[in-house]
Design an enzyme around this catalytic site. Sequence first.
Site: not given
Length: 368
Positions: A162, A230
């Site tokens: 992330k 992500s």
Amino acid sequence: MPDPIEVRKVAIESVTDASGLEKLIDDGVIEADRVLAVIGKTEGNGGVNDYTRILADRAFREVLIAKGTRTPEEVAQVPLVWSGGTDGVLSPHATIFASVDPATVEPSEEPRVSVGVAMSDVILPEDIGRPAMVEKVAAGVREAMKIAGIEDPADVHYVQTKTPLLTLATITDARSRGQEVVIEDTGPSMDISNSTTALGIAVALGEIEMPSAEQIHRDLSLYSSVASCSSGVELDRAQIVVVGNVRGIGGRYRIGHSVMKDALDADGIWEAIRASGIDLPGRPHPSDLGGRLVNVFMKCEADPSGRVRGRRNIMLDDSDVHWHRQIKATVGGVAACVTGDPAVFVSVAAVHQGPSGGGPVAAIADLG
């Protein structure tokens, strides 16, 4: 030697529901202080302003604080990687990775799941989409591998990250310091952050050489077969979760990976499941899984050619529904047909993550 790992998937029944995690702790399946990472899907729009990621993050961290002894500051360092958007039949859920007391597990020379987590150095707004971000991510992946006890990159089967994307605030910050960002449109910066991160993973694992600035987000021949990246507004550095197999630690779980060649490549998903150690017939069916599949994790991307298996589609020309949502729903449906379970991890924006128009797939099996 790293500790053995427990992996469990729980449903998320509302935006702020963390009862699945709470029950695992209350039932003694895992210990709050041993939770290493959580990787989950939330039900928001998957965009820059997807608040469901923030709500889920808060709910799960509150449980870890309430049920354990770690301070809020320590819990804040636990990677909780949320991918927004459960389009189509996809169902909100979370996969929880926790270490287990080695005294309770018999060592085994069979390959079993090990997890390493790390945080990169701060990724500045001007780093996104540029070699500086590739280098910072690669260094973080190497650190996570060491923590997992993985020496051979071939034993790494899944790297979930992330990373930050660009917002108006961070663009303004860069300008105030005399720096330029790679793009000033915040929406596309999500895809660019993901693709740059994937190249960092590929560099760390020796899948590619260090790319030039001109190749980032452009040269689609460069990719990692294990990267799942992500991005969001929740952090200013890369949260990195490396999942692979290590011999000697024991445990019940094993991971394998493959790639989907295109959005309809169900065989790519089955191949990842086979690689996780589940024996399957030549033409498998969900009933052949026998409850042994914990979860599958995959990235997807609308084929830039606008075609799948020679047939034209209009995802990239659709002004009503963004292609992110369309391809996620498509691949989610294919994955759910394979697994028989719509609670599968499907994330979009997969440039440099698997072959163009396809994407990487990782599968975790419970072999206990």
